[in-house]
Write a protein that holds these residues in place. Sequence first.
Motif, PDB file in Angstrom:
ATOM      1  N   UNK A  24     -52.867  23.765 -25.815  1.00 15.67           N
ATOM      2  CA  UNK A  24     -54.279  23.696 -25.455  1.00 15.67           C
ATOM      3  C   UNK A  24     -54.918  25.056 -25.709  1.00 15.67           C
ATOM      4  N   UNK A  25     -56.204  25.042 -26.047  1.00 14.29           N
ATOM      5  CA  UNK A  25     -56.942  26.275 -26.292  1.00 14.29           C
ATOM      6  C   UNK A  25     -58.019  26.447 -25.215  1.00 14.29           C
ATOM      7  N   UNK A  26     -58.338  27.697 -24.860  1.00 17.40           N
ATOM      8  CA  UNK A  26     -59.438  27.891 -23.902  1.00 17.40           C
ATOM      9  C   UNK A  26     -60.729  27.280 -24.440  1.00 17.40           C
ATOM     10  N   UNK A  27     -61.463  26.640 -23.574  1.00 15.07           N
ATOM     11  CA  UNK A  27     -62.712  25.990 -23.965  1.00 15.07           C
ATOM     12  C   UNK A  27     -63.773  27.040 -24.242  1.00 15.07           C
ATOM     13  N   UNK A  28     -64.445  26.942 -25.383  1.00 15.74           N
ATOM     14  CA  UNK A  28     -65.515  27.873 -25.716  1.00 15.74           C
ATOM     15  C   UNK A  28     -66.860  27.149 -25.693  1.00 15.74           C
ATOM     16  N   UNK A  29     -67.921  27.895 -26.034  1.00 16.53           N
ATOM     17  CA  UNK A  29     -69.264  27.319 -25.937  1.00 16.53           C
ATOM     18  C   UNK A  29     -69.487  26.212 -26.960  1.00 16.53           C
ATOM     19  N   UNK A  30     -68.886  26.350 -28.145  1.00 12.64           N
ATOM     20  CA  UNK A  30     -69.056  25.305 -29.154  1.00 12.64           C
ATOM     21  C   UNK A  30     -68.432  23.999 -28.695  1.00 12.64           C
TER      22      UNK A  30
END
Length: 417
Positions: free
Chosen positions: A306-312
Amino acid sequence: MAVFDEVERDVTRIVLPRWGGVAWVDDPVPWLVVDDHGAPVEPVRWFFRHLMAQGKASSSLRSYGYDLLRWWRWLQVIEVEWNKVTTAEVRDFVLWLRQAKKPRRHPRTQSASTAGQVNPVTRKKNLGDGYEARTIRHSNAVLRSFYEYWITDQGQGPLVNPVALDRAGRRANAHHNPLGPIRPEGRIRYNPKLPKQQPRAIPDEHWKKLFAGLRSNRDRAVLELSVSNGARAAELLGMCPVDVDWGEQKIRVYRKGTRAAQWLPASPDAFIWLRLYLAELGTPLEPNDPLWWTLRRRDRGDGLRRQPMNYEALRAVLRRANVLLGTNYTMHDARHTSAIRMHRDDTLSLRDIQEILGHAHLSTTAETYLAEDTDAIIRRVAQHLAERERRAAQPPPSVAIGYDSADLNVLFGGTSR
């Protein structure tokens, strides 16, 4: 007949090249404007060092970088050195921005037919292909700050700041109180006027539909937190598990710009959705890990993770819900909704709302977020007109025994029976 030395440019024919870029570097100054060879643009690099020493946020440097990159591309087209520009170059640049289309990596597909149009459900205008007035004003402010640094602090650059102020013939600080600080006066000369901003609260019935259109408990937790305390999207995305106080039902965010830590209350529903999201996540989080993670695992060279959630990714969440509902809501609309809901509560003062929203000035809270809702005014006037129609349709009152209705009509100019 006057003779002008400046060059008359046809701004409609100017196309900026895809030159250089804004690059992140692992350095105390994390953002640079670079040329086609990857070398930093030195005047901008020194300006950014000055800003970082002043305590500017990294995100602000990135935003400034794109404005200055556009300016450097403009200078290449008109063939003028950065330290030899005049007000004429800034004026032509603003004229170009007002009619140019923003460069896009990929052409519009689904949004091509709605670009610049007003959404029939939300009555909000969709972003168009041109540069908005706020973008032009931000660009002018960045350029003025850049040249102010080189002229005032370094003693280099043009003789005067090419991004001039328009003081309408008045001397700056002509009536200055000697006991108070010197403040800059006048607006930037070529700043376009801003339309009056209207509150963008999501009506309750639309909010229920939007909330129901979300696909995961993570998305519901993010939106419920935002609408309960007005925290900005970037502030929520920067949270860690240590920033959640389950007992007091508070969350800690780091404010935009100042990066000051502030605890905010949140609704019980927000903590329910947050608990459900963390249960579905499966993997226990460390106290200083990012709180929000992508639902899908991606292979970035070290296996599926999983990747940290970003604004995009957060924008994509709203984009999917908007397609489903035919709306164009954004995360900032949740902040407006929270502010207006708090304003309608008689138990909360304007100072309370300012503190929760994190505004430095009370005028920002009052003028930007708590302006009178036009739709609410229309509803009240419509009720007033309906009440007039109702009263007009009622039969005239009866005349009491002992009075002549004709005499009363003559006396009061009305109709009675």
